[in-house]
Design an enzyme around this catalytic site. Structure first.
Site, PDB file in Angstrom:
ATOM      1  N   ASP A  49      11.025   0.123 -38.917  1.00 26.28           N
ATOM      2  CA  ASP A  49      11.337  -0.298 -40.283  1.00 26.28           C
ATOM      3  C   ASP A  49      10.027  -0.624 -40.999  1.00 26.28           C
ATOM      4  O   ASP A  49       9.045   0.085 -40.836  1.00 26.28           O
ATOM      5  CB  ASP A  49      12.292  -1.500 -40.229  1.00 26.28           C
ATOM      6  CG  ASP A  49      13.026  -1.751 -41.529  1.00 26.28           C
ATOM      7  OD1 ASP A  49      12.561  -1.313 -42.589  1.00 26.28           O
ATOM      8  OD2 ASP A  49      14.078  -2.430 -41.499  1.00 26.28           O
ATOM      9  N   HIS A  93      12.070  -6.144 -45.371  1.00 27.85           N
ATOM     10  CA  HIS A  93      13.295  -5.534 -44.836  1.00 27.85           C
ATOM     11  C   HIS A  93      13.350  -5.624 -43.313  1.00 27.85           C
ATOM     12  O   HIS A  93      14.389  -5.979 -42.727  1.00 27.85           O
ATOM     13  CB  HIS A  93      13.396  -4.080 -45.287  1.00 27.85           C
ATOM     14  CG  HIS A  93      14.740  -3.467 -45.057  1.00 27.85           C
ATOM     15  ND1 HIS A  93      15.025  -2.693 -43.950  1.00 27.85           N
ATOM     16  CD2 HIS A  93      15.883  -3.512 -45.786  1.00 27.85           C
ATOM     17  CE1 HIS A  93      16.278  -2.275 -44.016  1.00 27.85           C
ATOM     18  NE2 HIS A  93      16.825  -2.754 -45.124  1.00 27.85           N
ATOM     19  N   SER A 148      22.176  -2.093 -43.447  1.00 29.81           N
ATOM     20  CA  SER A 148      21.044  -2.388 -42.557  1.00 29.81           C
ATOM     21  C   SER A 148      21.309  -3.635 -41.730  1.00 29.81           C
ATOM     22  O   SER A 148      20.941  -3.711 -40.549  1.00 29.81           O
ATOM     23  CB  SER A 148      19.767  -2.591 -43.372  1.00 29.81           C
ATOM     24  OG  SER A 148      19.373  -1.404 -44.010  1.00 29.81           O
TER      25      SER A 148
END
Length: 387
Positions: A147, A178, A332
């Site tokens: 990521d 994130h 996610s």
């Protein structure tokens, strides 16, 4: 620091010359469960713990249990003991003793700010019970977060997060947050599922498909086992991308947990899917559900979805400081919940193949419970697959 909410029901603030003891009704504890007939007796520091405990036990007919003692340089700061099988009348009698500072009815304690997502995945049905009790912590498992990186110094990771590799050329830092958010849900101490797992940052975003390929291949060659890949990334349908994910699963023994995507549409229409790696045969593809067991409107659906997990209004770790948090929405974060459970499974049974891990996740899930799933695999993640 992991703060804990504690509710005490105070029976007395007894001291020499103090007022008569009083008892508050159980309703004062609100949602905190009373431990029936169990009390904590706190003594004045001048009292002799052993003598007082024996004398009160003989006089009031209760079972004295563990002692509490806190000292500093030989000076008592806090002392007391636990009483079991005592009536409220016995507790009031103990509270009137001049050596006793207070008597507290024992009650449950809860972690503050328990994520509803954690609360939901350790039970098959609603309502939520304000508890999260997994079947392990994944202490020997490794979660590779492919990521944007991880803020490894965040206190919720308590030294278990490692920044392994950067394929973006932008440095060993999580610029967007994130990856840190996903890592917090997968394995944070306070907000995570697998609270003992090692968290590995493999930075591939902001980037392109080629950086993702580099990161996946690096992980395949360098992963410590038992391993799980958490890859909450999506792009248009790319058969080569799917092939790479399938090969890592098949030949490198690493399950790859991926996102269904956030468009609110069918990710895998027949005959040609529209997204990768969600459509990869051996990826474990996750869609998002809300606190009412309804598919989130933003979540994609379709035949490639393998499971649902909580993905909206989830509290987790964030960048900006080592204590920062964020409330997040997206598939996610559903992926991160599943990766945490997969890590627990691999930790408990490291000999399982990725296919067996996927099978365990599916067969132990809560079936046919998500409303408006629009997916043949209507399964909700369950984190306690072991009897």
């Amino acid at each position: 620091m992991n703060f804990v909410n504690v509710v005490f029901i105070l029976l007395s603030t007894s001291a020499l010359g103090s007022a008569q003891p009083k008892m508050h009704p159980a309703e004062d504890s609100e949602s905190f469960r009373i431990v029936e007939n169990q009390y904590i007796v706190v003594l004045h520091n001048s009292a002799n713990l052993g003598q007082t405990r024996r004398a009160l036990s003989e006089r009031s007919s209760f079972a004295a249990d563990r002692e509490f003692v806190l000292t500093k340089r030989g000076n008592a700061l806090f002392k007391g003991f636990l009483v079991k099988d005592a009536s409220s009348d016995s507790a009031k009698k103990i509270a009137r003793d001049p050596r006793v500072r207070s008597v507290i009815q024992d009650v449950e304690v809860k972690p503050s700010s328990l994520s509803w997502g954690l609360d939901r995945i350790d039970q098959h049905s609603l309502p939520l019970d304000d508890h999260f009790i997994p079947e392990g912590f994944g202490n020997d498992a490794h979660i590779y977060v492919v990521d944007s990186g991880i803020l490894t110094t965040h206190e919720d990771f308590n030294g278990r997060a490692i920044f392994d590799a950067d394929f973006t050329g932008q440095g060993y830092v999580d610029d967007t947050g994130h990856g840190t958010k996903c890592a917090g849900i997968a394995g944070g101490r306070r907000y995570g599922v697998a609270k003992g797992a090692r968290l590995h940052a493999v930075k591939v975003t902001p980037g392109s498909l080629s950086t993702v390929f580099y990161g996946l291949i690096w992980t395949a060659y360098n992963a410590q086992f038992p391993a799980v890949i958490l890859m909450p990334l999506i792009t248009g349908y790319q058969p080569v991308f799917n092939t790479l994910v399938n090969d890592i699963d098949s030949f490198f023994n690493i399950p790859v947990i991926v996102s269904a995507g956030n468009g609110g549409y069918n990710a895998c229409p027949f005959p040609t899917p529209v997204l990768s790696p969600a459509s990869a045969d051996r990826a474990f593809t996750v869609a998002s559900s809300d606190a009412y067991d309804v598919r989130d409107l933003f979540s994609n659906y379709g035949s490639c979805v393998d499971i649902f997990a909580p993905g909206s209004n989830i509290t987790t770790t964030f960048i900006g400081s080592d204590t920062a948090t964020a409330v997040v929405y997206g598939t996610s974060y559903a992926v991160a919940h599943v990766a945490g459970v997969a890590a627990i499974i691999r930790d408990r049974e490291p000999g399982l193949t990725p296919e067996q891990v996927r099978s365990t996740l599916s067969t132990t899930s809560t079936n046919s419970i998500i409303a408006w799933a629009f997916s043949s695999n209507n399964h909700l993640l369950y984190t306690s697959p072991y009897p």
